[in-house]
Design a protein around this motif. Structure first.
Motif, PDB file in Angstrom:
ATOM      1  N   THR A   1      -0.457   0.391 -11.355  1.00 26.45           N
ATOM      2  CA  THR A   1      -1.875   0.046 -11.268  1.00 26.45           C
ATOM      3  C   THR A   1      -2.262   0.057  -9.793  1.00 26.45           C
ATOM      4  O   THR A   1      -1.428  -0.165  -8.906  1.00 26.45           O
ATOM      5  CB  THR A   1      -2.156  -1.343 -11.864  1.00 26.45           C
ATOM      6  OG1 THR A   1      -1.369  -2.327 -11.163  1.00 26.45           O
ATOM      7  CG2 THR A   1      -1.828  -1.370 -13.341  1.00 26.45           C
ATOM      8  N   SER A   2      -3.514   0.333  -9.555  1.00 27.21           N
ATOM      9  CA  SER A   2      -4.022   0.394  -8.191  1.00 27.21           C
ATOM     10  C   SER A   2      -5.336  -0.366  -8.110  1.00 27.21           C
ATOM     11  O   SER A   2      -6.186  -0.242  -9.000  1.00 27.21           O
ATOM     12  CB  SER A   2      -4.241   1.854  -7.776  1.00 27.21           C
ATOM     13  OG  SER A   2      -4.863   1.942  -6.513  1.00 27.21           O
TER      14      SER A   2
ATOM     15  N   SER B   1       1.445  10.329  -2.543  1.00 30.59           N
ATOM     16  CA  SER B   1       0.086  10.336  -3.071  1.00 30.59           C
ATOM     17  C   SER B   1       0.022  11.051  -4.424  1.00 30.59           C
ATOM     18  O   SER B   1      -0.601  10.558  -5.375  1.00 30.59           O
ATOM     19  CB  SER B   1      -0.852  11.023  -2.076  1.00 30.59           C
ATOM     20  OG  SER B   1      -2.168  11.063  -2.576  1.00 30.59           O
ATOM     21  N   GLN B   2       0.710  12.195  -4.529  1.00 33.87           N
ATOM     22  CA  GLN B   2       0.730  12.933  -5.793  1.00 33.87           C
ATOM     23  C   GLN B   2       1.476  12.147  -6.870  1.00 33.87           C
ATOM     24  O   GLN B   2       1.043  12.082  -8.032  1.00 33.87           O
ATOM     25  CB  GLN B   2       1.395  14.290  -5.585  1.00 33.87           C
ATOM     26  CG  GLN B   2       0.632  15.213  -4.659  1.00 33.87           C
ATOM     27  CD  GLN B   2       1.404  16.489  -4.356  1.00 33.87           C
ATOM     28  OE1 GLN B   2       2.338  16.839  -5.063  1.00 33.87           O
ATOM     29  NE2 GLN B   2       1.025  17.177  -3.291  1.00 33.87           N
ATOM     30  N   LEU B   3       2.600  11.546  -6.480  1.00 31.72           N
ATOM     31  CA  LEU B   3       3.392  10.780  -7.440  1.00 31.72           C
ATOM     32  C   LEU B   3       2.621   9.577  -7.963  1.00 31.72           C
ATOM     33  O   LEU B   3       2.658   9.271  -9.160  1.00 31.72           O
ATOM     34  CB  LEU B   3       4.699  10.321  -6.788  1.00 31.72           C
ATOM     35  CG  LEU B   3       5.755  11.398  -6.554  1.00 31.72           C
ATOM     36  CD1 LEU B   3       6.867  10.855  -5.666  1.00 31.72           C
ATOM     37  CD2 LEU B   3       6.321  11.897  -7.869  1.00 31.72           C
ATOM     38  N   VAL B   4       1.925   8.892  -7.063  1.00 35.32           N
ATOM     39  CA  VAL B   4       1.170   7.708  -7.456  1.00 35.32           C
ATOM     40  C   VAL B   4       0.119   8.068  -8.492  1.00 35.32           C
ATOM     41  O   VAL B   4      -0.050   7.366  -9.504  1.00 35.32           O
ATOM     42  CB  VAL B   4       0.532   7.035  -6.221  1.00 35.32           C
ATOM     43  CG1 VAL B   4      -0.555   6.040  -6.637  1.00 35.32           C
ATOM     44  CG2 VAL B   4       1.602   6.328  -5.393  1.00 35.32           C
ATOM     45  N   ARG B   5      -0.591   9.161  -8.291  1.00 33.64           N
ATOM     46  CA  ARG B   5      -1.621   9.573  -9.254  1.00 33.64           C
ATOM     47  C   ARG B   5      -1.007   9.826 -10.636  1.00 33.64           C
ATOM     48  O   ARG B   5      -1.553   9.407 -11.656  1.00 33.64           O
ATOM     49  CB  ARG B   5      -2.336  10.836  -8.753  1.00 33.64           C
ATOM     50  CG  ARG B   5      -3.293  10.583  -7.601  1.00 33.64           C
ATOM     51  CD  ARG B   5      -4.258  11.745  -7.432  1.00 33.64           C
ATOM     52  NE  ARG B   5      -3.558  12.973  -7.065  1.00 33.64           N
ATOM     53  CZ  ARG B   5      -3.314  13.351  -5.811  1.00 33.64           C
ATOM     54  NH1 ARG B   5      -3.696  12.559  -4.797  1.00 33.64           N
ATOM     55  NH2 ARG B   5      -2.702  14.480  -5.564  1.00 33.64           N
ATOM     56  N   ARG B   6       0.135  10.513 -10.657  1.00 31.21           N
ATOM     57  CA  ARG B   6       0.778  10.807 -11.942  1.00 31.21           C
ATOM     58  C   ARG B   6       1.299   9.543 -12.614  1.00 31.21           C
ATOM     59  O   ARG B   6       1.200   9.388 -13.843  1.00 31.21           O
ATOM     60  CB  ARG B   6       1.926  11.793 -11.730  1.00 31.21           C
ATOM     61  CG  ARG B   6       1.477  13.173 -11.274  1.00 31.21           C
ATOM     62  CD  ARG B   6       2.648  14.080 -11.051  1.00 31.21           C
ATOM     63  NE  ARG B   6       2.245  15.305 -10.369  1.00 31.21           N
ATOM     64  CZ  ARG B   6       2.964  15.920  -9.445  1.00 31.21           C
ATOM     65  NH1 ARG B   6       4.121  15.392  -9.066  1.00 31.21           N
ATOM     66  NH2 ARG B   6       2.539  17.027  -8.875  1.00 31.21           N
TER      67      ARG B   6
ATOM     68  N   ASP C   1       0.827  -1.202   0.000  1.00 33.31           N
ATOM     69  CA  ASP C   1       0.000   0.000   0.000  1.00 33.31           C
ATOM     70  C   ASP C   1       0.865   1.257   0.000  1.00 33.31           C
ATOM     71  O   ASP C   1       2.094   1.206   0.088  1.00 33.31           O
ATOM     72  CB  ASP C   1      -0.964   0.003   1.188  1.00 33.31           C
ATOM     73  CG  ASP C   1      -0.253   0.051   2.532  1.00 33.31           C
ATOM     74  OD1 ASP C   1       0.990   0.202   2.554  1.00 33.31           O
ATOM     75  OD2 ASP C   1      -0.929  -0.080   3.563  1.00 33.31           O
ATOM     76  N   GLN C   2       0.185   2.388  -0.108  1.00 39.43           N
ATOM     77  CA  GLN C   2       0.861   3.670  -0.265  1.00 39.43           C
ATOM     78  C   GLN C   2       1.706   4.023   0.953  1.00 39.43           C
ATOM     79  O   GLN C   2       2.789   4.606   0.824  1.00 39.43           O
ATOM     80  CB  GLN C   2      -0.195   4.750  -0.516  1.00 39.43           C
ATOM     81  CG  GLN C   2       0.356   6.039  -1.088  1.00 39.43           C
ATOM     82  CD  GLN C   2      -0.757   6.882  -1.661  1.00 39.43           C
ATOM     83  OE1 GLN C   2      -1.306   6.597  -2.722  1.00 39.43           O
ATOM     84  NE2 GLN C   2      -1.111   7.929  -0.948  1.00 39.43           N
ATOM     85  N   ARG C   3       1.240   3.684   2.144  1.00 33.79           N
ATOM     86  CA  ARG C   3       1.996   3.991   3.365  1.00 33.79           C
ATOM     87  C   ARG C   3       3.337   3.251   3.366  1.00 33.79           C
ATOM     88  O   ARG C   3       4.372   3.824   3.712  1.00 33.79           O
ATOM     89  CB  ARG C   3       1.189   3.611   4.603  1.00 33.79           C
ATOM     90  CG  ARG C   3       1.897   3.913   5.923  1.00 33.79           C
ATOM     91  CD  ARG C   3       1.056   3.420   7.097  1.00 33.79           C
ATOM     92  NE  ARG C   3      -0.203   4.153   7.184  1.00 33.79           N
ATOM     93  CZ  ARG C   3      -0.323   5.318   7.811  1.00 33.79           C
ATOM     94  NH1 ARG C   3       0.718   5.878   8.384  1.00 33.79           N
ATOM     95  NH2 ARG C   3      -1.505   5.913   7.871  1.00 33.79           N
TER      96      ARG C   3
ATOM     97  N   HIS D   1      -5.498   0.733  -0.744  1.00 37.28           N
ATOM     98  CA  HIS D   1      -5.299   0.385  -2.142  1.00 37.28           C
ATOM     99  C   HIS D   1      -3.941  -0.287  -2.326  1.00 37.28           C
ATOM    100  O   HIS D   1      -2.930   0.147  -1.766  1.00 37.28           O
ATOM    101  CB  HIS D   1      -5.396   1.621  -3.041  1.00 37.28           C
ATOM    102  CG  HIS D   1      -6.806   2.062  -3.277  1.00 37.28           C
ATOM    103  ND1 HIS D   1      -7.543   2.732  -2.315  1.00 37.28           N
ATOM    104  CD2 HIS D   1      -7.635   1.907  -4.350  1.00 37.28           C
ATOM    105  CE1 HIS D   1      -8.751   2.981  -2.789  1.00 37.28           C
ATOM    106  NE2 HIS D   1      -8.832   2.486  -4.019  1.00 37.28           N
ATOM    107  N   ILE D   2      -3.939  -1.347  -3.110  1.00 40.00           N
ATOM    108  CA  ILE D   2      -2.728  -2.108  -3.388  1.00 40.00           C
ATOM    109  C   ILE D   2      -2.138  -1.627  -4.712  1.00 40.00           C
ATOM    110  O   ILE D   2      -2.853  -1.519  -5.716  1.00 40.00           O
ATOM    111  CB  ILE D   2      -3.032  -3.621  -3.476  1.00 40.00           C
ATOM    112  CG1 ILE D   2      -3.696  -4.096  -2.174  1.00 40.00           C
ATOM    113  CG2 ILE D   2      -1.756  -4.402  -3.759  1.00 40.00           C
ATOM    114  CD1 ILE D   2      -2.843  -3.898  -0.945  1.00 40.00           C
ATOM    115  N   LEU D   3      -0.840  -1.355  -4.700  1.00 39.54           N
ATOM    116  CA  LEU D   3      -0.171  -0.811  -5.874  1.00 39.54           C
ATOM    117  C   LEU D   3       0.775  -1.848  -6.481  1.00 39.54           C
ATOM    118  O   LEU D   3       1.360  -2.666  -5.770  1.00 39.54           O
ATOM    119  CB  LEU D   3       0.634   0.442  -5.489  1.00 39.54           C
ATOM    120  CG  LEU D   3      -0.161   1.574  -4.834  1.00 39.54           C
ATOM    121  CD1 LEU D   3       0.775   2.665  -4.337  1.00 39.54           C
ATOM    122  CD2 LEU D   3      -1.194   2.146  -5.796  1.00 39.54           C
TER     123      LEU D   3
END
Length: 313
Positions: free
Chosen positions: A97-98, A84-89, A68-70, A108-110
């Motif tokens: 993929t999420s 969080s911003q980097l993941v969206r981009r 996850d993101q954490r 959410h699993i990345l």
């Protein structure tokens, strides 16, 4: 004087010192220059397609998929808002993929795409090569010692992912390896320096503007191009810096008597007052940054950093 015999104040330049003395003692400048030179080595053949922060995120997910993101933030040594911003981009670029965690809809699993893994492998090779070139002036013992000291600073407030026991994939560069890489360590040290600067000095003056003030205080009036060379800035960056400092009343610009195309910079009374006002917090930033390093090692750390940064100019 030996490193162990240096006084606390010898680690910080004071207004009135020469440009060389100021730059050599300004830990923020030395670290910024280290980051800049290392990036130049890394991009010598062709520009990297990933920023250092993107590389850190994608490295984490290529080595430890389905987290996850954490956890990504911890492994990448970045704050969660940045991740969080980097993941969206990166999702928009089809590099990540999420999917929702079936056991927790809020989580959410990345996972990194194949293209992302390939980019990480390419940048990993760049990172190794840049480290080799950058640290070439040092002996193997000096390199190991320098990286050890930088790790003390870089991970003084961040989790050190090289100590984690997560199962990594067997291909490519390992997370622990990058946490011993000069390029990553110098980025984290600069990040910490700027955080301390924000806490101690805030918006009174930026670190680069402060360094420029110190140079002008030591040298007196200076041509704009000469100042840019001293600060290792290109012409466009120097022009932007000078324009902002003039706007803020920190320096004044005069045309050269012999060549009206050349600009001569002079410190204003406000610029001198700003140096005096920030002298104590400037010293505090430097000593907070170096606090994780043993007192008898701090002077030597600056000496070694100068050898691979200021000493190359």
């Amino acid at each position: 004087m030996s490193a162990s015999g240096q006084s606390r104040n010898s680690l910080v330049a004071e207004p009135g010192q020469t440009a060389h003395e100021w730059l050599a003692h300004d830990i923020g400048h030395v670290i910024r220059l280290g980051r800049q030179l290392h990036t130049a080595f890394k991009n010598a053949d062709s520009p990297s397609l990933l920023t250092p922060a993107q590389f850190a995120v994608l490295l984490s997910l290529s080595r430890v998929p389905d987290i996850d993101q954490r956890t990504v933030a911890d492994l990448a040594a970045l704050d969660q808002s940045t991740v969080s911003q980097l993941v969206r981009r990166l999702i928009d670029k089809d590099l990540l993929t999420s999917r929702a965690d079936p056991n927790d809809a809020r989580r959410h699993i990345l996972r990194a795409s194949r293209a992302a893994v390939d980019l990480v492998e390419s940048d990993g090779r760049r990172l190794r090569r840049a480290d080799e070139l950058f640290l070439a002036p040092l002996s193997p013992a000096e390199r190991s010692w320098l990286l050890t000291q930088l790790r003390l600073i870089a991970f003084s407030r961040l989790p050190d992912a090289s100590t984690y026991q997560l199962p990594e994939s067997s291909d490519g560069i390992a997370i622990a390896e990058t946490n011993w890489a000069f390029g990553r360590l110098i980025r984290l040290c600069l990040q910490l320096h700027d955080a301390f600067w924000a806490e101690e000095i805030g918006s009174i003056v930026t670190p680069v503007s402060h360094t420029a003030l110190g140079v002008l205080a030591g040298t007196g009036p200076l041509e704009q191009g000469v100042l840019g060379e001293a600060l290792s800035l290109d012409k466009a960056s120097t022009a932007g810096l000078v324009s902002r400092m003039e706007r803020d009343g920190l320096l004044e610009i005069r045309l050269h008597d012999g060549d009206r195309r050349r600009k001569v910079l002079r410190l204003t009374s406000r610029g001198r007052d700003t140096l005096k006002l920030t002298a104590r917090p400037f010293a505090c930033v430097s000593h907070r940054l170096l606090e994780p390093v043993r007192p008898d090692n701090r002077g030597h750390l600056l000496d070694v950093l100068r050898k691979v940064t200021v000493g190359r100019q």
